[in-house]
Design an enzyme around this catalytic site. Structure first.
Site, PDB file in Angstrom:
ATOM      1  N   LEU A 105       0.831  -1.203   0.000  1.00 39.52           N
ATOM      2  CA  LEU A 105       0.000   0.000   0.000  1.00 39.52           C
ATOM      3  C   LEU A 105       0.863   1.250   0.000  1.00 39.52           C
ATOM      4  CD1 LEU A 105      -2.683  -0.976   2.673  1.00 39.52           C
ATOM      5  CD2 LEU A 105      -2.982  -0.928   0.218  1.00 39.52           C
ATOM      6  N   GLY A 106       1.990   1.157   0.667  1.00 39.78           N
ATOM      7  CA  GLY A 106       2.868   2.324   0.718  1.00 39.78           C
ATOM      8  C   GLY A 106       4.085   2.034   1.559  1.00 39.78           C
ATOM      9  N   GLU A 107       4.981   3.001   1.586  1.00 35.13           N
ATOM     10  CA  GLU A 107       6.174   2.847   2.399  1.00 35.13           C
ATOM     11  C   GLU A 107       6.115   3.851   3.536  1.00 35.13           C
ATOM     12  OE1 GLU A 107       9.195   1.022   1.635  1.00 35.13           O
ATOM     13  OE2 GLU A 107       9.024   0.544  -0.484  1.00 35.13           O
ATOM     14  N   GLY A 108       6.139   3.345   4.738  1.00 37.69           N
ATOM     15  CA  GLY A 108       6.187   4.245   5.878  1.00 37.69           C
ATOM     16  C   GLY A 108       7.623   4.611   6.176  1.00 37.69           C
ATOM     17  N   SER A 109       7.819   5.348   7.248  1.00 40.87           N
ATOM     18  CA  SER A 109       9.183   5.755   7.563  1.00 40.87           C
ATOM     19  C   SER A 109      10.010   4.572   8.060  1.00 40.87           C
ATOM     20  CB  SER A 109       9.160   6.869   8.604  1.00 40.87           C
ATOM     21  OG  SER A 109       8.143   6.647   9.547  1.00 40.87           O
ATOM     22  N   TYR A 110       9.332   3.567   8.593  1.00 41.67           N
ATOM     23  CA  TYR A 110      10.081   2.443   9.170  1.00 41.67           C
ATOM     24  C   TYR A 110       9.988   1.157   8.364  1.00 41.67           C
ATOM     25  CZ  TYR A 110      10.250   5.391  13.259  1.00 41.67           C
ATOM     26  OH  TYR A 110      10.446   6.422  14.111  1.00 41.67           O
ATOM     27  N   LYS A 112       7.571  -1.218   5.150  1.00 35.35           N
ATOM     28  CA  LYS A 112       6.481  -1.316   4.187  1.00 35.35           C
ATOM     29  C   LYS A 112       5.141  -1.380   4.890  1.00 35.35           C
ATOM     30  CE  LYS A 112       8.843  -3.857   0.585  1.00 35.35           C
ATOM     31  NZ  LYS A 112       9.813  -4.748   1.199  1.00 35.35           N
ATOM     32  N   LYS A 128       1.787  -2.825   9.036  1.00 35.20           N
ATOM     33  CA  LYS A 128       3.069  -2.137   8.977  1.00 35.20           C
ATOM     34  C   LYS A 128       4.107  -3.198   9.304  1.00 35.20           C
ATOM     35  CE  LYS A 128       4.403   2.408  10.760  1.00 35.20           C
ATOM     36  NZ  LYS A 128       3.977   3.416  11.730  1.00 35.20           N
ATOM     37  N   ASP A 226       3.327  15.549  14.770  1.00 34.35           N
ATOM     38  CA  ASP A 226       3.623  15.361  13.340  1.00 34.35           C
ATOM     39  C   ASP A 226       2.338  15.373  12.517  1.00 34.35           C
ATOM     40  OD1 ASP A 226       5.229  15.081  11.154  1.00 34.35           O
ATOM     41  OD2 ASP A 226       5.582  12.938  11.401  1.00 34.35           O
TER      42      ASP A 226
END
Lengths: 455, 351
Positions: A105-110, A112, A128, A226
């Protein structure tokens, strides 16, 4: 053609750090060339690493029998030219506990974020995936994640993302945070429109939900720190979820006020007190500021403060001078002024925002709302788990005529094309092409450089 | 008009009728002491329900909002210790699910199905008009009264179609705690994509109920949920089992379970009923008929003299006439209650 020779499945090798965003399991099949002359023998199913598969000109068979000297080797192994080695894109079912794994779905900061399906309730979920090894490399990575888990478990609100389950895989050193499923972030929606902004009524709808969620977080003594469109997700129902509490801070139960000492959020959304590097500042007003920048972004498509570098940006924020475009009229204008006051004490509180005229009056429906942009050309955001389930339950390999096979040559060309695209700075994933392959491991891993741009 | 008091002491428990809400609620057969009428008292143990408490709340509010001869009514709801109690009229035949389990393992006769169905569709037409989607239409939520009228219950899974004062074209919410209803749910609801679903989703469930009432078990019973999902998404249409749909030749092994009784193989449902089921079970929600349209189907035109459902349900007997024989169970009930309470102590402490 006799295709019953060898079926080599490539395992999902976790050692690779640098794999493309779309993992496709490749099934290697070898087709016999001259079936009358040569009889295939001793070919067994085995696992090959990505590296071997991509580098060998010849198929690599690890089960060669080395004690058979005098035997004509051609009786056991026949040469197969590389264009006879074909690969098949296959969606193989993968289960993590009771959850069926879907696509990225996407790449988080930590790490996939992938889609999952709860096989008990059939409810769509997002997961996550965190790799311990990666986490240790990020400053405070492990602590941040542990704190986020603890925090998310204690929170329950309609507008705050909820953590459904946490699974660990000690063997693979992976952690799975299973969360509510969301179709996308407001950032993605904004980027999908030419004007990069929302109509007033749509911005109002999201902003009121953001304030509801923030009010709850603050009541739980949590400062998010944030808030930005990229961290505001939408469910299928259009409910806004505040997500990514990775840098959130919980004010101590016995603290006198909401004083914080650390700011770790995205630069463009930081208030002057953080930009100026103050030792301590009131925490709740940080979220008010970031929400102000977010609302500014919703309605104008711009940011109140910009800068070529993080230093320039912080310098501009620190001064606190900004303009609001002329087409933003009064109740909204004064709300933005109130939220973007340089001094935290003069800045609106959430209560003041709630009582503000713009907040309480819903703007009229003037135009079509900005829709959720399609995911990989799928405007409906269909369950990505379905193809894996289809593959699992129905033998699609024999019936489906549209199944694609690829030779080594085509594979290499594909890889070269991708590399060329990346070298040209045109790293956009090839949307039209259905085939996407794992990038070969190169010696130089190109890491994304941290920039001022929000992630 | 009897005044039902909001006080547990006004009701004398006679026996336990059954459990619902995954064992977190008990239904007691009780006597309203003042009037002597038999009522059903549903008692939700809120200590065990915890997270789903809002479902109970929603069910009570919605059920009391709706007034229709084919929707269960709640006389009164009140709190007693850790329980929420709901007093409703006694449904003497119990739910259709109970009847299938006890007397009609292979399904109801067609005439009974049609009578039940008409009542259910009447209720659904009303619910949809009122702006709600039921989302758990299943035999277990269809109750039959002593006079043979069918009542729809189970409104805790329902959701409103109207949001912010606007009638929504599509709904996207996935019902909470719905694991037990999955087999009846429409493909579009289960797919959970941006296309969403609407009240036609209930019509699909009606199709499933037709199969359930006719076959004795709902389609996909015992099938893995994920396989059920892919089958529905692929457009697999379940059928009524009779001589027209069960292949007669021995060789075909598409029905692996060979425990289909002879009565099933030899019976024959009317073409109308087959058609009704397939109409409801169409994958495309747009072409599925509405509840109102279904009510105009020729199968509901009663040309012959009206049938009486209790006659069709024989040998099943309404509860009220069975009570006399079982009145001695009352003493056992106290013991049973004590056992049920003991479970409280086994639950984990959660600070």
């Amino acid at each position: 053609m006799d295709n019953k020779m060898c079926n080599i499945t490539q395992s999902d090798s976790d050692d690779q750090e640098n794999i493309s965003e779309n993992e496709v399991e490749l099934t290697n099949r070898v087709f016999e060339v001259n079936s009358e002359d040569l009889r295939p023998l001793f070919l067994q199913e085995s696992h090959l690493s990505d590296h071997q598969l991509l580098d060998e000109d010849e198929p690599f068979w690890p089960n060669a029998l080395d004690d058979l000297d005098g035997v004509n080797i051609n009786n056991f192994f026949h040469r197969v030219s590389s264009d006879q080695v074909i690969y098949q894109a296959k969606k193989r079912l993968k289960m993590i506990g009771k959850y069926v794994m879907g696509d990225l779905l996407g790449e988080g900061s930590y790490g996939k974020v992938k889609e999952m399906l709860d096989s008990d309730t059939l409810c769509r979920r997002a997961v996550k995936i965190l790799k311990q090894r990666k986490l240790r490399r990020i400053p405070n990575g492990v602590q941040n994640v542990e704190r986020e888990i603890k925090l998310l478990k204690s929170l329950k609100h309609k507008n705050v993302i909820s953590l459904v389950d946490v699974l660990y895989n000690d063997e693979k050193q992976k952690m799975y945070l299973i969360m509510e499923f969301c179709v996308g972030s407001l950032q993605g929606m904004l980027e999908s429109t030419p004007s990069k902004k929302f109509p007033f009524f749509q911005a109002h709808g999201y902003f009121t939900q953001l304030v509801d969620g923030l009010e709850y977080l603050h009541s739980k003594r949590v400062v998010h720190k944030d808030i930005k469109p990229g961290n505001l997700l939408l469910t299928l129902e259009g409910v806004l979820k505040i997500s990514d509490l990775g840098v959130a801070e919980t004010i101590d139960f016995f603290a006198n006020d909401d004083t914080c000492v650390q700011g770790q959020g995205s630069p463009a959304f930081q208030p002057p007190e953080i930009a100026n590097g103050l030792d301590s500042f009131p925490g709740f007003k940080v979220d008010v500021w970031s929400s102000g920048v977010t609302l500014y972004n919703f309605v104008t498509g711009q940011y109140p403060f910009e800068g070529d570098s993080i230093y320039k940006l912080f310098e501009n924020i620190g001064k606190g001078d900004f303009t609001i475009p002329g087409d933003i009229e009064d109740p909204l204008r004064s709300l933005l002024w109130g939220m973007l006051q340089k001094e935290p004490e003069e800045r609106f509180s959430l209560q003041q925002i709630r009582q503000h005229l713009w907040f309480s009056k819903r703007p009229p429906l003037t135009e079509a709302p900005v829709p959720i942009p399609p995911l990989r050309n799928d405007e409906f955001h269909c369950m990505t788990v379905l193809p894996y389930l289809f593959d699992h339950y129905y033998d699609t390999s024999d019936t489906a005529s549209n199944l694609q096979y690829f030779t080594q040559r085509q594979l290499n060309e594909e890889i070269m094309k991708r590399e060329a695209e990346q070298n040209n700075g045109n790293a956009q994933p090839n949307q039209s092409s259905k085939r996407r392959w794992k990038k070969p491991i190169s010696c130089i891993a190109v890491r994304k450089l941290p920039g001022c741009k929000q992630s | 008009m009897i005044n039902y008091e909001a006080n547990i002491s006004s009701y004398e428990t006679i026996s336990t009728l059954g459990q619902c809400f995954e064992g977190m609620a008990v239904v007691h057969l009780s006597k309203h002491i003042k009037s002597g009428t038999l009522v059903a008292v549903k008692r939700f143990n809120m200590d065990r329900i915890k997270q789903e408490a809002h479902l109970v709340e929603r069910e009570i509010i919605l059920t009391r909002q709706l007034q229709h001869p084919n929707i269960i009514t709640y006389y009164v709801a009140f709190v007693h210790l850790q329980e929420v109690c709901v007093v409703s009229p006694l449904m003497a035949f119990g739910s259709c699910r109970d009847l299938l389990n006890t007397h009609f393992n292979d399904g109801f006769p067609e005439a009974a199905i049609v009578l039940i169905l008409r009542d259910v569709l009447d209720a659904l037409e009303y619910i949809h008009k009122k702006g709600f989607i039921h989302r758990s239409v299943r035999a277990g939520h269809i109750l039959i009264s002593a006079t043979g009228k069918a009542y729809l219950s189970g409104l805790r899974y329902a959701c409103p179609i109207v949001f912010n004062g606007r009638w929504q074209k599509q709904i996207h919410s996935f019902p909470a705690s719905t694991a037990r209803n999955l087999n009846w749910l429409s493909p579009e609801l289960l797919e959970q994509n941006l296309q969403g679903y609407n009240q036609k989703s209930d019509i699909y469930s009606v199709g499933m109920v037709i199969c359930e009432l006719a076959n004795g078990a709902e389609p996909f019973a015992g099938v893995a949920t994920t396989l059920m999902l892919t089958e529905k998404v692929r457009g697999c249409v379940p059928e009524l089992l009779d001589c027209t749909t069960i292949p007669t030749d021995e060789n075909s092994d598409c029905h692996g379970d060979c425990d289909i009784s002879n009565t099933v193989v030899s019976r024959r449902f009317s073409d109308d009923l087959h058609e009704l089921a397939t109409l409801c079970l169409q994958k495309e929600a747009i072409i599925r008929p509405t509840a109102s349209q279904l009510l105009t189907h020729p199968i509901f035109k009663l040309t012959k003299k009206p049938l009486f459902l209790p006659d069709l349900l024989k040998p099943a007997m309404p509860l009220s006439s069975r009570v006399a024989a079982h009145i001695d169970e009352v003493t056992n009930l106290d013991v049973a209650q004590q056992f049920a309470d003991m479970e409280l102590y086994s639950c984990e402490w959660d600070f």
